[in-house]
Design a protein around this motif. Structure first.
Motif, PDB file in Angstrom:
ATOM      1  N   VAL B  42      -1.813  15.308 -13.211  1.00 39.98           N
ATOM      2  CA  VAL B  42      -2.076  14.552 -11.983  1.00 39.98           C
ATOM      3  C   VAL B  42      -2.057  13.049 -12.269  1.00 39.98           C
ATOM      4  CG1 VAL B  42      -3.440  16.319 -10.793  1.00 39.98           C
ATOM      5  CG2 VAL B  42      -4.580  14.698 -12.306  1.00 39.98           C
ATOM      6  N   GLU B  43      -1.721  12.309 -11.240  1.00 44.94           N
ATOM      7  CA  GLU B  43      -1.752  10.843 -11.309  1.00 44.94           C
ATOM      8  C   GLU B  43      -2.741  10.432 -10.219  1.00 44.94           C
ATOM      9  OE1 GLU B  43       2.329   9.302 -11.591  1.00 44.94           O
ATOM     10  OE2 GLU B  43       1.589   7.730 -10.241  1.00 44.94           O
ATOM     11  N   VAL B  44      -3.827   9.797 -10.617  1.00 44.74           N
ATOM     12  CA  VAL B  44      -4.904   9.565  -9.651  1.00 44.74           C
ATOM     13  C   VAL B  44      -5.091   8.079  -9.350  1.00 44.74           C
ATOM     14  CG1 VAL B  44      -7.313  10.098  -9.078  1.00 44.74           C
ATOM     15  CG2 VAL B  44      -6.074  11.568 -10.645  1.00 44.74           C
ATOM     16  N   VAL B  45      -5.248   7.765  -8.083  1.00 47.49           N
ATOM     17  CA  VAL B  45      -5.564   6.394  -7.657  1.00 47.49           C
ATOM     18  C   VAL B  45      -6.868   6.451  -6.869  1.00 47.49           C
ATOM     19  CG1 VAL B  45      -4.838   4.484  -6.163  1.00 47.49           C
ATOM     20  CG2 VAL B  45      -3.145   5.673  -7.542  1.00 47.49           C
ATOM     21  N   THR B  46      -7.773   5.509  -7.152  1.00 50.13           N
ATOM     22  CA  THR B  46      -9.035   5.450  -6.410  1.00 50.13           C
ATOM     23  C   THR B  46      -8.992   4.234  -5.479  1.00 50.13           C
ATOM     24  OG1 THR B  46     -10.056   6.201  -8.449  1.00 50.13           O
ATOM     25  CG2 THR B  46     -11.547   5.545  -6.692  1.00 50.13           C
ATOM     26  N   LEU B  47      -9.353   4.441  -4.231  1.00 46.39           N
ATOM     27  CA  LEU B  47      -9.239   3.350  -3.259  1.00 46.39           C
ATOM     28  C   LEU B  47     -10.416   2.376  -3.319  1.00 46.39           C
ATOM     29  CD1 LEU B  47      -7.841   5.252  -0.142  1.00 46.39           C
ATOM     30  CD2 LEU B  47      -6.570   4.045  -1.910  1.00 46.39           C
ATOM     31  N   ALA B  48     -11.633   2.893  -3.452  1.00 45.80           N
ATOM     32  CA  ALA B  48     -12.814   2.010  -3.413  1.00 45.80           C
ATOM     33  C   ALA B  48     -13.442   1.905  -4.791  1.00 45.80           C
ATOM     34  CB  ALA B  48     -13.830   2.545  -2.420  1.00 45.80           C
ATOM     35  N   SER B  49     -14.016   0.757  -5.062  1.00 42.04           N
ATOM     36  CA  SER B  49     -14.720   0.588  -6.331  1.00 42.04           C
ATOM     37  C   SER B  49     -16.081   1.280  -6.245  1.00 42.04           C
ATOM     38  CB  SER B  49     -14.872  -0.917  -6.589  1.00 42.04           C
ATOM     39  OG  SER B  49     -16.164  -1.210  -7.041  1.00 42.04           O
ATOM     40  N   GLY B  50     -16.550   1.749  -7.370  1.00 47.35           N
ATOM     41  CA  GLY B  50     -17.846   2.430  -7.407  1.00 47.35           C
ATOM     42  C   GLY B  50     -19.006   1.503  -7.109  1.00 47.35           C
ATOM     43  N   GLU B  51     -18.799   0.202  -7.307  1.00 45.74           N
ATOM     44  CA  GLU B  51     -19.869  -0.769  -7.049  1.00 45.74           C
ATOM     45  C   GLU B  51     -20.088  -0.984  -5.554  1.00 45.74           C
ATOM     46  OE1 GLU B  51     -18.720  -4.354  -8.936  1.00 45.74           O
ATOM     47  OE2 GLU B  51     -19.182  -3.627 -10.941  1.00 45.74           O
ATOM     48  N   ARG B  52     -19.106  -0.601  -4.783  1.00 46.29           N
ATOM     49  CA  ARG B  52     -19.142  -0.847  -3.346  1.00 46.29           C
ATOM     50  C   ARG B  52     -19.871   0.297  -2.646  1.00 46.29           C
ATOM     51  NH1 ARG B  52     -17.967  -5.563  -0.886  1.00 46.29           N
ATOM     52  NH2 ARG B  52     -17.669  -5.195   1.308  1.00 46.29           N
ATOM     53  N   ASP B  53     -20.698  -0.022  -1.663  1.00 46.37           N
ATOM     54  CA  ASP B  53     -21.311   1.025  -0.859  1.00 46.37           C
ATOM     55  C   ASP B  53     -20.170   1.715  -0.096  1.00 46.37           C
ATOM     56  OD1 ASP B  53     -22.478   2.529   1.163  1.00 46.37           O
ATOM     57  OD2 ASP B  53     -24.162   1.163   1.407  1.00 46.37           O
ATOM     58  N   PRO B  54     -19.985   3.027  -0.306  1.00 49.00           N
ATOM     59  CA  PRO B  54     -18.814   3.690   0.295  1.00 49.00           C
ATOM     60  C   PRO B  54     -18.801   3.686   1.819  1.00 49.00           C
ATOM     61  CG  PRO B  54     -20.285   5.298  -0.724  1.00 49.00           C
ATOM     62  CD  PRO B  54     -20.796   3.945  -1.098  1.00 49.00           C
ATOM     63  N   HIS B  55     -19.954   3.350   2.448  1.00 48.18           N
ATOM     64  CA  HIS B  55     -19.953   3.238   3.916  1.00 48.18           C
ATOM     65  C   HIS B  55     -19.141   2.024   4.370  1.00 48.18           C
ATOM     66  CE1 HIS B  55     -23.789   5.331   3.097  1.00 48.18           C
ATOM     67  NE2 HIS B  55     -23.668   5.870   4.280  1.00 48.18           N
ATOM     68  N   TYR B  56     -19.130   0.968   3.521  1.00 48.73           N
ATOM     69  CA  TYR B  56     -18.592  -0.323   3.960  1.00 48.73           C
ATOM     70  C   TYR B  56     -17.434  -0.775   3.068  1.00 48.73           C
ATOM     71  CZ  TYR B  56     -23.119  -0.216   6.206  1.00 48.73           C
ATOM     72  OH  TYR B  56     -24.205   0.179   6.938  1.00 48.73           O
ATOM     73  N   VAL B  57     -16.315  -0.157   3.241  1.00 42.20           N
ATOM     74  CA  VAL B  57     -15.134  -0.549   2.475  1.00 42.20           C
ATOM     75  C   VAL B  57     -14.118  -1.098   3.471  1.00 42.20           C
ATOM     76  CG1 VAL B  57     -13.266   0.268   0.995  1.00 42.20           C
ATOM     77  CG2 VAL B  57     -15.580   1.167   0.683  1.00 42.20           C
ATOM     78  N   GLU B  58     -13.607  -2.279   3.170  1.00 41.16           N
ATOM     79  CA  GLU B  58     -12.647  -2.897   4.086  1.00 41.16           C
ATOM     80  C   GLU B  58     -11.248  -2.425   3.706  1.00 41.16           C
ATOM     81  OE1 GLU B  58     -11.688  -7.443   5.186  1.00 41.16           O
ATOM     82  OE2 GLU B  58     -13.774  -6.986   4.780  1.00 41.16           O
ATOM     83  N   PRO B  59     -10.532  -1.797   4.630  1.00 42.40           N
ATOM     84  CA  PRO B  59      -9.189  -1.340   4.270  1.00 42.40           C
ATOM     85  C   PRO B  59      -8.284  -2.526   3.967  1.00 42.40           C
ATOM     86  CG  PRO B  59      -9.860  -0.473   6.413  1.00 42.40           C
ATOM     87  CD  PRO B  59     -10.856  -1.510   6.036  1.00 42.40           C
ATOM     88  N   ARG B  60      -7.541  -2.436   2.886  1.00 44.62           N
ATOM     89  CA  ARG B  60      -6.627  -3.552   2.573  1.00 44.62           C
ATOM     90  C   ARG B  60      -5.203  -3.019   2.437  1.00 44.62           C
ATOM     91  NH1 ARG B  60      -7.931  -4.880  -3.629  1.00 44.62           N
ATOM     92  NH2 ARG B  60      -9.352  -3.192  -4.052  1.00 44.62           N
ATOM     93  N   PRO B  61      -4.236  -3.842   2.842  1.00 45.94           N
ATOM     94  CA  PRO B  61      -2.861  -3.351   2.939  1.00 45.94           C
ATOM     95  C   PRO B  61      -2.296  -2.758   1.652  1.00 45.94           C
ATOM     96  CG  PRO B  61      -3.083  -5.511   3.957  1.00 45.94           C
ATOM     97  CD  PRO B  61      -4.378  -5.229   3.300  1.00 45.94           C
ATOM     98  N   SER B  62      -2.644  -3.332   0.490  1.00 44.88           N
ATOM     99  CA  SER B  62      -2.004  -2.841  -0.732  1.00 44.88           C
ATOM    100  C   SER B  62      -2.343  -1.376  -1.013  1.00 44.88           C
ATOM    101  CB  SER B  62      -2.376  -3.718  -1.924  1.00 44.88           C
ATOM    102  OG  SER B  62      -3.741  -3.598  -2.208  1.00 44.88           O
TER     103      SER B  62
END
Lengths: 350, 299
Positions: B42-62
């Motif tokens: 598998v090739e895995v990509v994680t969208l949000a950093s673990g330091e970030r509260d997962p409720h509040y992640v701002e979607p970014r284009p990349s």
């Protein structure tokens, strides 16, 4: 037999009253949809209301909304999937216009999100995709007013048109998005904004975004051209850098520049916006505006200091001070803005 | 020359044999489990950093670029990571939309806690209509997450890899069960201990390990602490003898310290998710850190 049927009938009626245990691994077969179980059951669109309540204190005694509490805008949104890859979005706005409350379809469009090969198509009324801020709804911005360059060139409510947009997500390693659109301009009306806008307008926007230094760097190039022998031409350049330190923080730096021309009319303007989210609830921002006036010679310059408290994603309490320098003199303005949101409200990726 | 042509013709047909399944996960915890099951396939990509509260992640284009090429989207669900929806729409990838084989909602099959009943409104704070979404903080739910991810991988991966994935998932679940026994025995002396936290992140943890959740510093989910609520919480903690405050790494410490000063409770800063604290890089170290912090504080 009759009592058996009556008993069976009563049992069927009583079934919904029996206690139901929470779902277990074996019981659940499909995951819940991303938004709104209840709405799904009723097949209703997502309905939301966003109100923008403002009080403006200004040293300029000619300012119409001065020292008044006014409902600047009330937006009703109806949003739903129509088909697995087709969405419908309708935004009806009520706002003050020349002393009267006016209702208008701010946006109403259907999005064909997957035509294949990275293409999508949007048709209907929409805020024109020219630059970074014009496509945003006012309640979604980090300040109470409209940047001066957008008010001067377009209108107080920006640039809105009826038309169609063909979008293409390029198959590259960097996010590259191209929009090609054609519009019949609805807002501004004749006599507002720059001359020659109230006609057909063709626009193109290239949007590139890439991770940069633990953040995201976006660059946009916009171009608009009107119809006719001496068409309106608008060129725009915008760039944004955002990063998200910590659990709730956000730093943002944005600049947007426009150059517009039509016959012997040539104007330009820009703004620079910087914002820092200190905590989950509080954000401070600074905006510098510089715009050449459309109706007369000269420039308008402004410096704004903004503090926002986010109660929820769609509800904000905002204070904005602005020092504005115009050819007629300088003004001090202060806004208290309350944006209140009710119901599930979503916008496409911005 | 002819052999070279034969190889070139056969090459595209053989590609699926070593093609990796492209997986996009919303939070690091899910990526960790995907890697445990999928290994080098598998090739895995994680969208949000673990330091970030997962409720509040701002979607970014990349992030759209990763989603556009994904075979599988793995999300927490229960509206915690609903920020991913606009990115999925923008990616134009129908393989990973809701209802497609490449859509994995890890909350499927979880016995959900604190599901709101009756009329739901923001009067109750930032409430999740499907219930408390912090379900990964129970090792039993870790098994369900693993099974959901495995099911997703089996839907999209070539059959030749199915045995490999199943074997690794079984091995992960066995290790998790063993570790869960250890964690349970470490916390056994503290069964019934009353505690509070900032946000209601530890409901599944408390249920699994037999701790007693007394309340939260937030009066309601997502609403900042108020003086009246803190005063009531202090009173409740004193009356009921609560001596532990679990403070999630995302939140400010000052309210926890005020309460600790008044009640004599100990403030323990703990990671609520993988990546939320330095050194907490996997599911095991997440529980190791929380369990050892609690035992150290209560010993």
């Amino acid at each position: 037999m009759r009592s058996f049927i009556v008993g069976l009938f009563i049992l069927i009626l009583a079934l919904p009253l029996l206690p139901v245990e929470e779902g277990t691994y074996e019981e659940e077969i499909t995951p819940p949809p991303p938004r709104g179980e209840l709405l799904r059951a009723l097949q209703l669109p997502e309905i939301s209301v966003i109100g923008d309540l403002q009080t403006l204190f200004s040293s300029n005694k000619e300012e119409e909304d001065r020292n008044k509490v006014s409902l600047e805008e009330l937006e009703i949104a109806l949003q739903s999937w129509i088909y697995p890859t087709i969405r419908g979005d309708v935004f009806i706005a009520f706002h003050e216009h020349k002393g009267h409350t006016q209702a208008e379809v701010e946006e109403g469009y259907v999005s064909f999100l997957n035509l294949g090969k990275g293409f999508s198509l949007i048709g209907g009324r929409k805020r024109v995709g020219l630059g970074k801020e014009n496509p945003l709804h006012p309640h979604h911005r980090l300040y109470a007013d409209n940047p001066l360059v957008l008010t001067e060139l377009f209108s107080e409510h920006g640039l809105i048109g009826d038309g169609a947009t063909l979008s293409y997500l390029l198959p590259s390693k960097i996010f590259t998005y191209l929009d090609l659109s054609t519009w019949q301009v609805v807002t501004p009306e004749k006599g507002e904004g720059m001359p020659g806008l109230e006609k057909t307008l063709h626009t193109a926007r290239l949007w590139v975004s890439t991770p940069y230094k633990e953040g995201e760097l976006e660059v946009g190039l916009s171009f608009a051209r009107g119809a006719g022998k001496e068409p309106v031409k608008i060129r725009g350049l915008d760039w944004t850098f955002r990063r998200w330190p910590g659990a709730f923080g956000r730093d943002l730096l944005r600049m947007e520049l426009f150059w517009a021309e039509h016959e012997d009319f040539k104007k330009k303007g820009w703004y620079l916006l910087g914002a820092h989210k200190f905590t989950r609830y509080w954000e401070g921002a600074l905006r510098i505006d510089n715009a050449e006036l459309v109706a007369e010679e000269g420039k308008e310059k402004a410096l704004s200091l903004i503090a926002s408290k986010y109660l929820t994603e769609t509800s904000v309490l905002r204070f904005q001070y602005q020092y504005c320098d115009r050819p007629q003199g300088a003004d001090n303005r202060f806004w208290v803005q309350v944006i209140f949101g009710m119901g599930p409200h979503a916008h496409p990726l911005e | 020359m002819r052999r070279l042509f034969q190889i070139l013709i056969l090459l595209p047909l053989l590609t699926p044999l070593w093609a990796k399944v492209k997986v996009v996960c919303t939070i690091p915890l899910l990526s960790y489990i995907v890697r445990e099951i999928g290994g080098e396939k598998v090739e895995v990509v994680t969208l949000a950093s673990g330091e970030r509260d997962p409720h509040y992640v701002e979607p970014r284009p990349s992030l759209v670029v990763s989603l556009r090429n994904a075979d599988l989207l793995v999300k927490v669900g229960m509206d915690l990571d609903m920020w991913v929806d606009s990115l999925v729409d923008a990616s134009r990838n129908t393989k990973i939309i809701w209802g497609s084989p490449g859509y994995v909602d890890c909350s499927l099959g979880i016995k959900k806690l604190e599901v709101p009943r009756g009329r739901i409104s923001p009067k109750e704070g930032e409430i999740h209509i499907y219930g408390n979404p912090h379900y990964w903080l129970s090792p039993a739910n870790g098994e369900i997450i693993t099974k959901n991810i495995l099911a997703g991988l089996l839907r999209v991966a070539p059959p030749s890899d199915h045995g490999f994935f199943k074997e690794r998932a079984d091995s992960f679940i066995s290790r998790l069960r063993e570790k869960a026994k250890e964690w349970k025995s470490s916390l056994a002396p503290f069964k019934g201990v009353k505690f509070v936290s900032y946000h209601r992140s530890f409901s599944y943890f408390a249920e699994y390990f037999g701790l007693d959740y007394l309340g939260t510093l937030e009066p309601k989910p997502g609403i900042p602490p108020s003086t009246a609520h803190i005063a009531q919480l202090i009173k409740d903690m004193k009356e009921q003898g609560a001596k532990l405050i679990l403070l999630e790494t995302y939140y400010p410490r000052k309210f926890a310290d005020i309460v600790a000063k008044e009640t004599g409770a100990k403030v323990v800063v703990v990671p609520p998710a993988v990546g939320a604290m330095k050194g907490v890089d996997d599911y095991f170290s997440l529980f190791d850190t929380i369990v050892s912090a609690i035992t150290k504080a209560l010993r």
